[in-house]
Scaffold this active site. Structure first.
Site, PDB file in Angstrom:
ATOM      1  CB  ALA A 129       9.113  56.282  39.750  1.00 35.10           C
ATOM      2  N   PRO A 133      16.863  51.567  34.261  1.00 35.08           N
ATOM      3  CG  PRO A 133      15.865  49.687  33.289  1.00 35.08           C
ATOM      4  CD  PRO A 133      15.583  51.105  33.680  1.00 35.08           C
ATOM      5  N   GLY A 134      19.050  52.255  32.614  1.00 32.55           N
ATOM      6  CA  GLY A 134      20.230  52.907  32.018  1.00 32.55           C
ATOM      7  C   GLY A 134      20.491  54.291  32.579  1.00 32.55           C
ATOM      8  CB  ALA A 135      18.934  56.977  33.557  1.00 30.62           C
ATOM      9  CB  SER A 137      25.233  57.699  38.923  1.00 27.77           C
ATOM     10  OG  SER A 137      25.398  56.621  39.810  1.00 27.77           O
ATOM     11  CD  GLU A 366      16.994  59.540  49.021  1.00 23.57           C
ATOM     12  OE1 GLU A 366      17.203  60.709  49.362  1.00 23.57           O
ATOM     13  OE2 GLU A 366      16.167  58.794  49.557  1.00 23.57           O
ATOM     14  CD  GLU A 370      31.817  55.831  44.458  1.00 27.15           C
ATOM     15  OE1 GLU A 370      30.610  55.891  44.742  1.00 27.15           O
ATOM     16  OE2 GLU A 370      32.531  54.851  44.757  1.00 27.15           O
TER      17      GLU A 370
HETATM   18  C1  LIG Z   1      17.669  49.563  47.878  1.00 27.07           C
HETATM   19  C2  LIG Z   1      17.534  50.614  46.839  1.00 27.07           C
HETATM   20  C3  LIG Z   1      16.411  51.435  46.819  1.00 27.07           C
HETATM   21  C4  LIG Z   1      16.253  52.410  45.820  1.00 27.07           C
HETATM   22  N1  LIG Z   1      15.101  53.164  45.785  1.00 27.07           N
HETATM   23  C5  LIG Z   1      14.927  54.036  44.763  1.00 27.07           C
HETATM   24  C6  LIG Z   1      13.691  54.759  44.634  1.00 27.07           C
HETATM   25  O1  LIG Z   1      12.781  54.647  45.465  1.00 27.07           O
HETATM   26  N2  LIG Z   1      13.512  55.575  43.569  1.00 27.07           N
HETATM   27  C7  LIG Z   1      14.485  55.740  42.627  1.00 27.07           C
HETATM   28  O2  LIG Z   1      14.254  56.491  41.690  1.00 27.07           O
HETATM   29  N3  LIG Z   1      15.662  55.069  42.710  1.00 27.07           N
HETATM   30  C8  LIG Z   1      15.901  54.231  43.758  1.00 27.07           C
HETATM   31  N4  LIG Z   1      17.076  53.529  43.850  1.00 27.07           N
HETATM   32  C9  LIG Z   1      18.063  53.674  42.786  1.00 27.07           C
HETATM   33  C10 LIG Z   1      19.315  54.396  43.218  1.00 27.07           C
HETATM   34  O3  LIG Z   1      19.089  55.763  43.367  1.00 27.07           O
HETATM   35  C11 LIG Z   1      20.391  54.036  42.194  1.00 27.07           C
HETATM   36  O4  LIG Z   1      20.738  52.676  42.410  1.00 27.07           O
HETATM   37  C12 LIG Z   1      21.614  54.932  42.325  1.00 27.07           C
HETATM   38  O5  LIG Z   1      21.329  56.233  41.876  1.00 27.07           O
HETATM   39  C13 LIG Z   1      22.793  54.360  41.533  1.00 27.07           C
HETATM   40  O6  LIG Z   1      22.407  54.094  40.219  1.00 27.07           O
HETATM   41  P1  LIG Z   1      22.752  52.665  39.560  1.00 27.07           P
HETATM   42  O7  LIG Z   1      22.284  51.609  40.479  1.00 27.07           O
HETATM   43  O8  LIG Z   1      22.237  52.672  38.182  1.00 27.07           O
HETATM   44  O9  LIG Z   1      24.330  52.615  39.568  1.00 27.07           O
HETATM   45  P2  LIG Z   1      25.301  53.285  38.490  1.00 27.07           P
HETATM   46  O10 LIG Z   1      24.782  54.623  38.092  1.00 27.07           O
HETATM   47  O11 LIG Z   1      25.585  52.289  37.419  1.00 27.07           O
HETATM   48  O12 LIG Z   1      26.611  53.507  39.360  1.00 27.07           O
HETATM   49  C14 LIG Z   1      27.398  52.391  39.777  1.00 27.07           C
HETATM   50  C15 LIG Z   1      28.510  52.886  40.680  1.00 27.07           C
HETATM   51  O13 LIG Z   1      29.342  53.754  39.924  1.00 27.07           O
HETATM   52  C16 LIG Z   1      29.975  54.658  40.805  1.00 27.07           C
HETATM   53  N5  LIG Z   1      29.843  56.007  40.221  1.00 27.07           N
HETATM   54  C17 LIG Z   1      28.722  56.675  39.912  1.00 27.07           C
HETATM   55  N6  LIG Z   1      29.012  57.851  39.351  1.00 27.07           N
HETATM   56  C18 LIG Z   1      30.375  57.934  39.304  1.00 27.07           C
HETATM   57  C19 LIG Z   1      31.302  58.913  38.829  1.00 27.07           C
HETATM   58  N7  LIG Z   1      30.865  60.052  38.279  1.00 27.07           N
HETATM   59  N8  LIG Z   1      32.612  58.661  38.959  1.00 27.07           N
HETATM   60  C20 LIG Z   1      33.069  57.491  39.490  1.00 27.07           C
HETATM   61  N9  LIG Z   1      32.236  56.536  39.969  1.00 27.07           N
HETATM   62  C21 LIG Z   1      30.915  56.753  39.868  1.00 27.07           C
HETATM   63  C22 LIG Z   1      29.280  54.535  42.171  1.00 27.07           C
HETATM   64  O14 LIG Z   1      30.117  53.780  43.035  1.00 27.07           O
HETATM   65  C23 LIG Z   1      28.037  53.744  41.849  1.00 27.07           C
HETATM   66  O15 LIG Z   1      27.606  52.960  42.943  1.00 27.07           O
HETATM   67  C24 LIG Z   1      17.259  52.572  44.858  1.00 27.07           C
HETATM   68  C25 LIG Z   1      18.400  51.756  44.901  1.00 27.07           C
HETATM   69  C26 LIG Z   1      18.544  50.806  45.860  1.00 27.07           C
HETATM   70  C27 LIG Z   1      19.779  49.949  45.877  1.00 27.07           C
END
Ligand SMILES: Cc1cc2nc3c(=O)[nH]c(=O)nc-3n(C[C@H](O)[C@H](O)[C@H](O)COP(=O)(O)OP(=O)(O)OC[C@H]3O[C@@H](n4cnc5c(N)ncnc54)[C@H](O)[C@@H]3O)c2cc1C
Length: 391
Positions: A129, A133-135, A137, A366, A370
């Site tokens: 985990a 929601p706000g963290a 990438s 993971e 990008e």
């Molecule tokens: C099916 C699924 C299973 C998951 N399982 C887990 C889990 O078990 N444990 C866990 O902790 N998390 C899990 N996650 C979370 C996952 O790691 C995050 O969804 C991922 O890190 C992206 O974060 P976000 O969804 O908040 O997207 P955001 O951080 O909002 O990013 C949105 C998009 O912005 C773009 N982006 C990101 N950074 C940059 C940049 N620097 N420059 C330009 N573009 C950029 C990428 O295209 C990205 O897809 C899971 C997600 C999914 C979809």
């Protein structure tokens, strides 16, 4: 089993090849191709069956695992093989590894004794985990926090997109403990699912269903003995875990892509049109050639990264290259397979349709593609600065 020539590549040892062959035979007998609607029950049953089959021992390290240290190549081969059979079976295996990886890598002997044997036997389900929601990438923007009260850490905040959320027996949770700003003020804790103050705030449905949830922590008290690594070291713990499992995400991509390739070859050689077979057209042969080349180039990067980690070397750049190339490549390969299938390719329940849904999230979790590009770019620039003697 599809083309297995890669099992003879020098990155792999004889026991790795045997592992892939044995698991493929086992999966053919034990892993259902289709899953019922009750994904929680299916997932629990897959974890149990993978544990009973002895395969989950490859997901954990040390004396509780199949090797003295985590064997990245074995993890990759298991994921690749399972993904060829079923996305949910791959998920069940991967999460036992990702969810317990921090304990394998940096847990105390008491933590290892308490959790790893049950994870390896399929008797305890693990979860990781990190995201909020706000963290996502931007991991360092994490808000979930933990403050110390006597012998306990008290957790407050939320985690989301947590795979196995709702069915896990324990969660490895990363929370801000404030030793330093940003990434240096985060610690990792093992939180048992029945700990008061931890609740499943929401179950989340996704295009390729698997257990997924948002978690809420409200004054959730966890003994300090459940902290993994030192206070403030949680970000490093998370990154070390991801260095292993990021490469294995790329291996799962390979499994999905190889399955799509097999399906496309079958279809192209059996589908009659214009008095010949679809595979007789050079346009189709070009498509198949591109698919095969994409798979092999991704496979080389995956097993290079896995081999390099097993040599004890840093793989941050190599793992990112493997994940970037394998996820993006698998998406293209699967899309081409759907195209070769024509209308049949988008029918619900068709294998290539399932693969089309399975692959999408891997380009996001993971570390989105990008983020992998940034990791590679930064590493290149760091290397250049170091070679020029710049700080
Ligand atoms: C099916 C699924 C299973 C998951 N399982 C887990 C889990 O078990 N444990 C866990 O902790 N998390 C899990 N996650 C979370 C996952 O790691 C995050 O969804 C991922 O890190 C992206 O974060 P976000 O969804 O908040 O997207 P955001 O951080 O909002 O990013 C949105 C998009 O912005 C773009 N982006 C990101 N950074 C940059 C940049 N620097 N420059 C330009 N573009 C950029 C990428 O295209 C990205 O897809 C899971 C997600 C999914 C979809």
């Amino acid at each position: 089993m599809s083309d297995t020539q890669y099992l003879d590549w020098p990155f792999l040892e004889v026991h790795h090849k045997q592992l892939a062959i044995d698991l493929d035979a086992w999966a053919t007998r034990h892993v259902p191709h289709d899953h019922g609607a009750d994904i929680d029950t299916e997932c629990r049953s897959l974890v149990r069956s993978l544990g009973q089959g002895g395969w989950l021992r490859h997901a954990v390290g040390g004396k509780h695992g199949a090797a003295a240290a985590i064997d990245t190549r074995a993890i990759c081969l298991v994921r690749e093989t399972l993904a060829r059979h079923s996305g949910l079976a791959d998920f069940a295996f991967a999460m036992q590894g990702l969810g317990s990886g921090a304990i394998s890598l940096q847990g105390t002997s008491e933590q290892k004794e308490r959790y790893l044997p049950r994870v390896a036997a399929g008797e305890a389900i693990a979860a990781f985990a990190l995201s909020e929601p706000g963290a996502g990438s931007d991991v360092a923007a994490m808000q979930c926090n933990a403050h110390v009260e006597g012998t306990h850490a008290v957790l407050n905040g939320e985690k989301t997109w947590i795979s196995n959320g709702g069915i896990a027996d324990f969660y490895v949770v990363f929370a801000r403990t404030g030793e330093a700003p940003g990434a240096r003020g985060i610690s990792a804790f093992i939180v048992d699912a029945d700990t008061p103050g931890l609740e499943i705030a929401e179950r989340i449905d996704v295009i390729a269903p698997h257990p997924l949830a948002r978690l809420r922590f409200s004054n959730c008290r966890v003994p300090l003995s459940q902290r993994i690594g030192d206070a403030g070291e949680g970000f490093k713990v998370a990154m070390r875990t991801l260095d292993v499992f990021r490469t294995s995400v790329a291996a799962a991509d390979l499994g999905f892509a190889r399955r799509a390739m097999d399906e496309a070859l079958q279809r192209a050689t059996s589908r009659k049109m214009f008095n010949q077979h679809l595979s007789d057209f050079q346009l189709t042969q070009a498509k198949l050639a591109q698919m095969a080349t994409t798979i092999d180039s991704a496979a080389l990067l995956v097993y290079r990264a896995a081999w390099q980690r097993d040599q004890g070397r840093n793989v941050t750049r190599e793992a990112a290259m493997a994940k970037l190339t394998a996820t993006e490549g698998a998406q293209q390969v699967i899309d081409a397979a759907v195209q070769i299938f024509g209308g049949q390719g988008v029918v619900s329940g068709e294998t290539v349709e399932r693969l089309y849904r399975e692959i999408r999230s891997l380009r996001i979790y993971e570390g989105a593609s990008e983020v992998q590009q940034l990791i590679i770019g930064r590493d290149l620039l760091k290397g250049l600065a170091a070679s020029e003697g710049k700080p």
